[in-house]
Design an enzyme around this catalytic site. Structure first.
Site, mmCIF file in Angstrom:
data_model
loop_
_atom_site.group_PDB
_atom_site.id
_atom_site.type_symbol
_atom_site.label_atom_id
_atom_site.label_comp_id
_atom_site.label_asym_id
_atom_site.label_seq_id
_atom_site.Cartn_x
_atom_site.Cartn_y
_atom_site.Cartn_z
ATOM 1 N N GLU A 1 21.450 2.201 0.125
ATOM 2 C CA GLU A 1 20.207 2.912 0.252
ATOM 3 C C GLU A 1 19.072 1.477 0.154
ATOM 4 O O GLU A 1 18.975 1.048 -1.014
ATOM 5 C CB GLU A 1 19.243 3.510 -0.351
ATOM 6 C CG GLU A 1 17.963 4.029 -0.053
ATOM 7 C CD GLU A 1 17.113 3.423 -0.449
ATOM 8 O OE1 GLU A 1 16.459 2.633 0.282
ATOM 9 O OE2 GLU A 1 16.357 3.540 -2.195
ATOM 10 N N CYS B 1 11.034 0.530 -2.628
ATOM 11 C CA CYS B 1 11.467 0.295 -1.687
ATOM 12 C C CYS B 1 11.241 1.314 -0.275
ATOM 13 O O CYS B 1 10.759 0.252 0.946
ATOM 14 C CB CYS B 1 13.313 0.503 -1.202
ATOM 15 S SG CYS B 1 13.649 2.355 -2.062
#
Length: 459
Positions: A231, A265
């Site tokens: 990720e 993120c």
């Protein structure tokens, strides 16, 4: 070579605590102990696993205030965001308790040749997680709880600056009744981390962090034939269409850019606004961003705390300066304040174009890139003109149109419509392109590190 880790308060620049690093021998012994704990845990009935995971969720709430303050002390998030993070962690535990048994249940099917097939979901073994500092509790809970539910063992190499948070989670997990060594925190350097990935007892690797480091982790995992989930970063685009509710778009975009001090993120980062409403959005957005209150993250009135480390603060300032040198304009912020700690103001850059860090790269801090598009098609083109593909957003009063754009034209793993939402525990989380691969949450993460075993009974 360093023999210890020292955590630092980013609000003051002062040291908090030092921790001794494990030797390579100690780390490898810890892997073996985790595997031994796993062999017992995989034989534990799922209903007993459920009870412990439910208890972990409860313990996270019992420790919410002191844990939130610890996260703030170590990485600078404003304390109310720490409380929200721990509520999310409890939500993950609750969802896993409610859905985990069904997700892992055997599936029976009639085979084409008339026989019967059974698909079982068996635990793989020890799963190694390498996690970042921006969500010290959530990033770990996200992968560890579903894997514990699946019957796996957990190793954690957390970011050094949140070492105290890593050890706090271990304390909470074991206080809730998790067997010793099943959740193991490794205080190790990068060289030892590579050795961990080589161990045959380690069966999977999950990493959250930058694309640059993700490439290295993915290469190491692949070389050692370990299943991996990555990720990685992103520069998520939020598109404002002509029929958008502009006040809602302005408010939501500002929240999406500064949440968690902008160090997320899946934060809103590039704001792509069609020409017809560009000036209206720009005026409201710059005004709102310029009024964000920067201050002590322990202060309940602060809206924006310091960045987590000095190098991160200096790095984003370098990206801003380089973007300006290449033609971008500063509409607000953009200067390092004269105060202790690693603070950076909420900043809006305009005239953002390809070739600038503000367009091409991830800005991991409270800096927004404002980009004008000719129309809807141009806005989608700009949004997809990125090597990343984690999340994004669309603002439009025409929900059906927004859904069609999200479904068929937005090249990302997640899209928010008329909202900014970090996480939905019952929806898949993950990205495409340089934002990585694999999915977490929503019943997807629980099957990333299991053996989907086929049992065939033929007539």
């Amino acid at each position: 070579m360093e023999s210890n880790i020292t955590t630092v308060n980013p609000a003051t620049g002062k040291e908090i605590k030092s921790y001794d690093l494990m030797t390579e021998k100690e780390a490898l012994e810890a892997v073996e102990k985790c595997h031994t704990a796993f062999t017992n845990w995989k034989a534990t009935p799922t209903e007993d696993r459920v009870k412990i995971i439910k208890k972990i969720g409860e313990k996270l709430q019992e420790h919410k205030e002191d844990f939130a303050k610890l996260m703030t002390l170590e990485m600078g998030k404003i304390v109310k965001h720490g409380r929200q993070e721990l509520d999310l962690c409890t939500g993950i535990c609750d969802y896993t308790v409610a859905s985990g048994v069904e997700e892992l249940a055997n599936e029976e099917k009639e085979l084409q040749n008339g026989g019967k097939g059974i698909v079982t979901y068996s635990p793989l073994g020890v799963i190694y997680g390498i996690q970042p500092w921006n969500f010290p509790a959530y990033q770990v809970v996200r992968y560890s709880i579903v894997n514990l539910m699946a019957g796996n063992g957990i190793l954690l190499k957390h970011a050094e600056n949140v070492t105290g948070s890593a050890l706090k989670l271990k304390e909470i997990y074991e206080e809730a009744g998790l067997p010793k060594d099943l959740f193991t925190v490794l205080l190790i350097d990068h060289d030892t981390s590579e050795k961990i990935m080589e161990q045959r007892l380690v069966r999977g690797v999950t990493f959250t962090g930058s694309a640059e480091v993700g490439r290295k982790i993915g290469e190491q995992a692949g070389k050692n034939l370990k299943k991996s989930v990555l990720e990685l970063g992103s520069n998520d685009a939020y598109i404002v269409l002509e029929d958008a509710d502009i006040p809602l778009a302005v408010k939501t975009s500002a929240i999406g850019r500064i949440f968690n001090n902008g160090e997320t993120c899946v934060a809103a980062k590039r704001f792509i606004v069609v020409e017809a409403v560009y000036e209206e959005f720009k005026k409201g957005f710059v005004e709102r961003m310029s009024k964000i209150k920067l201050g002590d993250p322990m202060d309940e009135d602060s809206q924006l705390g310091p960045m987590a480390r000095k190098d991160l603060r200096d790095g984003i300032h370098k990206q801003v300066k380089e973007s300006v040198e290449k033609g971008a304009e500063i509409y607000c912020g953009g200067e390092i304040p004269n105060r202790d700690g690693y603070y950076y103001p909420s900043t809006v850059l305009g005239n953002v174009k390809p070739g600038q860090p503000a367009y091409d790269d991830e800005l991991f801090g409270p800096v927004a890139s404002l980009i004008k598009a000719k129309d809807q098609d141009d806005a989608i083109r700009i949004a997809n003109d990125s090597r990343f593909g984690l999340g994004g957003g669309i603002f439009s009063r025409d929900e059906e149109k927004a859904i069609e754009l999200a479904q068929n034209q937005f090249d990302t793993g997640m899209v928010s419509i008329n909202s900014f939402g970090l996480i939905q525990v019952d929806m898949p989380f993950g990205g495409v392109k340089d934002s990585g691969f694999g999915r977490e949450h929503g019943g997807f993460g629980i099957k990333e590190f299991v053996n989907a075993k086929a049992i065939n009974i033929l007539n």
